[in-house]
Scaffold this motif. Structure first.
Motif: not given
Lengths: 93, 93
Positions: A59, A63, B9, B12, B16, B55-56, B59-60, B62-65
């Motif tokens: 992922x 990105x 953003x 992402x 998803x 999980x993706x 992760x997004x 946590x990255x604040x995306x």
């Protein structure tokens, strides 16, 4: 390059590194407590965690937060460390 | 907000969404060809794919995306569509 952009890249690297370390610690604890890495539960947990991490890495690559080479290196590095752990535990049996 | 930041953003979200749609299509094809969603292989594939997507999403987040609420909504929306597919296939048996 804007600051916030760099921040996403750095954060992605830090998160992936932390997730890889988490797998390593998890397996360390499993080896210490089970002292049998040939246990199917151990294999299942490891497979699931490695798959999860590989999906996160994929992922991040899509990105363009990390390069494909960096992603591959991260996984290979983790696998190398896991092999060392595994071999060390075999030798103490 | 810098352009490149917005781009991360948007990308992402698009990735998803595309991954969720891929799971949906995969399950559609499985239902069409197996006509038995109670098959363990079907359950395994679905579980693995849902875990990968979660999980993706995690992760997004946590990255604040994407926001936690958006991530949860994406998974719930997919689960709802899968349930509809599943029920429709049961009714045709």
């Amino acid at each position: 390059m804007p600051d916030l952009m760099i921040d996403h890249r750095e954060k992605a690297h830090a998160l992936l590194k932390a997730d890889a370390d988490k797998i390593l610690r998890l397996i360390e604890v499993q080896i210490e407590n089970l002292t049998m890495p040939q246990c199917p539960v151990y294999e299942d947990v490891l497979d699931t965690q490695m798959y999860g991490l590989s999906r996160e890495i994929d992922f991040a690559v899509r990105l363009e937060l990390i390069s494909e080479i960096e992603g591959k290196a991260l996984l290979e590095n983790l696998e190398k460390k896991l092999n060392i752990l595994h071999e060390a535990s075999q030798n103490t049996l």
